[in-house]
Design an enzyme around this catalytic site. Structure first.
Site, PDB file in Angstrom:
ATOM      1  N   GLY A 262       0.815  -1.214   0.000  1.00 11.39           N
ATOM      2  CA  GLY A 262       0.000   0.000   0.000  1.00 11.39           C
ATOM      3  C   GLY A 262       0.847   1.261   0.000  1.00 11.39           C
ATOM      4  O   GLY A 262       0.320   2.365   0.089  1.00 11.39           O
ATOM      5  N   ASP A 263       2.174   1.094  -0.076  1.00 11.72           N
ATOM      6  CA  ASP A 263       3.045   2.275  -0.146  1.00 11.72           C
ATOM      7  C   ASP A 263       4.244   1.878  -1.016  1.00 11.72           C
ATOM      8  O   ASP A 263       4.090   1.069  -1.920  1.00 11.72           O
ATOM      9  CB  ASP A 263       3.421   2.723   1.282  1.00 11.72           C
ATOM     10  N   ASP A 264       5.439   2.425  -0.763  1.00 12.91           N
ATOM     11  CA  ASP A 264       6.586   2.090  -1.607  1.00 12.91           C
ATOM     12  C   ASP A 264       7.004   0.628  -1.416  1.00 12.91           C
ATOM     13  O   ASP A 264       6.979   0.124  -0.296  1.00 12.91           O
ATOM     14  CB  ASP A 264       7.783   2.977  -1.241  1.00 12.91           C
TER      15      ASP A 264
END
Ligand SMILES: *[C@@H]1O[C@H](CO)[C@@H](O)[C@H](O)[C@H]1NC(C)=O
Ligand SMILES: *[C@@H]1O[C@H](CO)[C@@H](O)[C@H](O)[C@H]1NC(C)=O
Ligand SMILES: *[C@@H]1O[C@H](CO)[C@@H](O)[C@H](O)[C@H]1NC(C)=O
Ligand SMILES: *[C@@H]1O[C@H](CO)[C@@H](O)[C@H](O)[C@H]1NC(C)=O
Ligand SMILES: *[C@@H]1O[C@H](CO)[C@@H](O)[C@H](O)[C@H]1NC(C)=O
Ligand SMILES: *[C@@H]1O[C@H](CO)[C@@H](O)[C@H](O)[C@H]1NC(C)=O
Ligand SMILES: *[C@@H]1O[C@H](CO)[C@@H](O)[C@H](O)[C@H]1NC(C)=O
Length: 493
Positions: A273-275
């Site tokens: 959900g992010d990097d």
């Protein structure tokens, strides 16, 4: 020309010393117990009966072994094993200078609160073992913020500890036959979204001030926040890790080396959900004061899905500096951007000598993204004269399809990002655009880029198809000389 003479990076002496020690230590034969009845019985292992052998490779094998079951562990998914993990690690820690200790986590679902590891230690997960993080917030100790951040990232003040932690350790292995660590993060995510948390969420694995860290062959699920966070550490290999989190879960970054040196990340599959990977080194005045860079980092053979963020990010916290980062053979399907550099006035320090080659990308907003005005500060005490330097950034041999815009490169007005080199890049846009490259305050060169890069990246012509313009270091990768040994653990049931 300046870009061509960037010198290589030599492995630090500490690694060479360590390799000598490794060569002199127990060889593979001593690690493998030929007697099928062997089972750490002197350490209370097993109760006789059928023996089962587990073989695995690791940088070191251990002389002393124990099973979580020997410490009263119950793998029913309901009973708490916090005390069992604590007791097992405490017991094995006495062997740090006597061949080390290995804790075997059998098949089962092992609910636990946070626990710490020890030196000369291996945590080995059976393929059907699942370490389940407790959802009881009271079981998560609140610890000090990282000195290079000055506060928790979600909230000022302290932060919840990580599920699996460790500080000031040497020679730590976390591995398994693709066993699972499940952070059960959903309750944390909803509390975070509902602004119901007093402290910053914990990570799944965090090792601080540690040296010689190996994290291999595991699946990590649903971390409350970041998955793997080595910080103030060196000589690290992270390989064969599958990380899965819902693509809209908040800040579930995959692997975040933070003020770390000599890191190799390879053969990982990350849905986040992010990097997928974010390289960091502290936040504004706290990171500048701490002054510990992230350097000599290689990421290779990464497969990433990260629709809301980058495949590889540098920053935004980079106030200890980031240098000598290499990435190659990267595949991504559905990410917001391929490589992203994020920084801001007040961060100070630098991002320099970044080399990326051979990325195959499908479906993204921006293949390359640089942001000089990332808006997030720990507080308003940051120094407005602390201007970060971004210099020596090379991207080559990239194909990307179904892209909204080739690049958005925004440096800092009056402090442009320099030495940007972009070559042999083919981007197929989803819809044709007038301005496929958007650049402000960046300077550099390009060659063999389709659609053509912006004018501030002066086109050097395509006599050689664009190949070879941008440098990539040829000296050995970090930790390249580490030899894995064949280890075995025999368990009696
Ligand atoms: C293993 O244990 C069994 C039963 O306890 C015994 O009969 C056998 O001799 C042992 N084998 C070895 C190699 O020690
Ligand atoms: C990890 O798994 C791969 C593929 O199954 C295997 O080749 C490798 O030896 C394993 N590594 C370790 C450290 O067990
Ligand atoms: C783990 O170690 C950290 C740092 O030394 C400490 O703050 C924390 O309380 C320890 N956690 C547990 C569960 O013992
Ligand atoms: C851990 O290492 C750091 C950095 O070297 C040091 O400042 C700190 O005092 C050490 N902590 C312990 C508990 O030894
Ligand atoms: C490990 O398990 C994950 C989750 O089940 C799976 O996606 C992955 O392919 C497995 N990796 C290996 C090497 O078997
Ligand atoms: C350009 O990049 C592609 C991969 O995207 C690669 O196959 C090709 O060999 C590269 N060309 C040169 C001249 O390096
Ligand atoms: C292309 O990207 C768009 C928007 O990101 C997405 O909805 C669509 O499914 C993608 N098309 C293909 C063929 O992958």
């Amino acid at each position: 020309m300046e870009l061509q003479k960037r010198s290589g990076v030599s492995l630090p002496k500490i690694l060479a010393t360590w390799l000598l020690l490794l060569a002199a230590s127990a060889g593979p034969a001593e690690c493998i117990r030929e007697n099928p009845n062997f089972s750490a019985q002197d350490e209370g292992g097993g109760g006789g009966g059928a023996a089962e052998e587990f073989r695995y490779s690791a940088a070191s094998c251990r002389t002393h072994t124990a099973s979580l079951a020997d410490f009263g562990g119950v793998g029913d998914g309901v009973t708490s094993n916090t005390a069992a993990f604590g007791d097992a690690v405490a017991h094995l820690s006495q062997f740090a200078s006597d061949g080390g200790g290995m804790l075997f986590v059998p098949a089962g679902r092992w609910l636990t609160g946070p626990f710490n590891l020890t030196s000369s230690f291996t945590l080995f997960l059976h393929r059907d073992a699942v370490i389940l993080a407790t959802q009881n917030v009271n079981e998560w100790p609140v610890i000090d913020p990282l000195p290079s951040y000055g506060r928790g990232r979600d909230h000022p003040g302290g932060r919840y500890s990580s599920l699996i932690g460790g500080s000031n350790l040497t020679d730590v292995i976390i591995t398994g036959d693709n066993g699972t660590i499940d952070g059960q993060g959903a309750t944390w995510w909803s509390k975070f979204h509902g602004n119901k948390l007093k402290y910053t969420r914990g990570y799944l694995i965090e090792l601080m001030h540690s040296d010689q860290i190996f994290i291999m062959n595991l699946t990590l699920l649903n971390s409350p926040a970041w998955n793997i966070h080595p910080v103030y550490s060196s000589n690290i290999v992270i390989s064969g890790i599958t990380i899965l989190a819902p693509v809209h879960s908040p800040n579930t970054d995959g692997i975040n080396p933070d003020s770390c040196s000599n890191v190799r990340i390879e053969d990982c599959y990350i849905v986040s959900g992010d990097d997928c990977v974010a390289i960091k080194s502290g936040w504004d005045e706290y990171g500048i004061a701490y002054g510990m860079p992230s350097q000599h980092i290689l990421v290779r053979r990464l497969v990433c899905v990260s629709p809301t963020s980058a495949v590889i990010a540098l920053g935004s916290e980079m106030s200890g500096g980031i240098r000598d980062v290499r990435a190659e053979d990267i595949t991504a399907v559905n990410s917001e951007s391929g490589v992203r550099i994020k920084t801001a006035i007040g961060r100070g320090a630098y991002v320099r000598d970044v080399f990326v080659r051979r990325m195959t990308l499908d479906t993204m907003k921006w293949v390359f993204w640089m942001t000089g005005n990332y808006k997030s500060h720990p507080d308003d005490k940051y120094d407005p004269n602390a201007i970060p330097v971004v210099d020596g950034i090379s991207y080559s041999d990239v194909t990307a399809v179904n892209v909204t815009m080739a690049a958005r490169l925004e440096g800092i007005p009056g402090a442009p990002f320099t030495g940007v080199c972009i070559s042999n890049i083919t981007v197929a846009l989803r819809k044709a655009r007038k301005l496929p490259w958007y650049c402000t305050d960046v300077e550099g060169v390009s060659s063999g880029v389709t659609p053509a890069a912006c004018a501030s990246l002066a086109d050097q012509g395509t006599d050689n198809g664009g190949g070879g313009l941008c440098p990539f270091p040829t000296d050995p990768a970090p930790m390249e000389d580490v030899q894995l040994q064949e280890c075995a653990y025999v368990k009696t049931s």
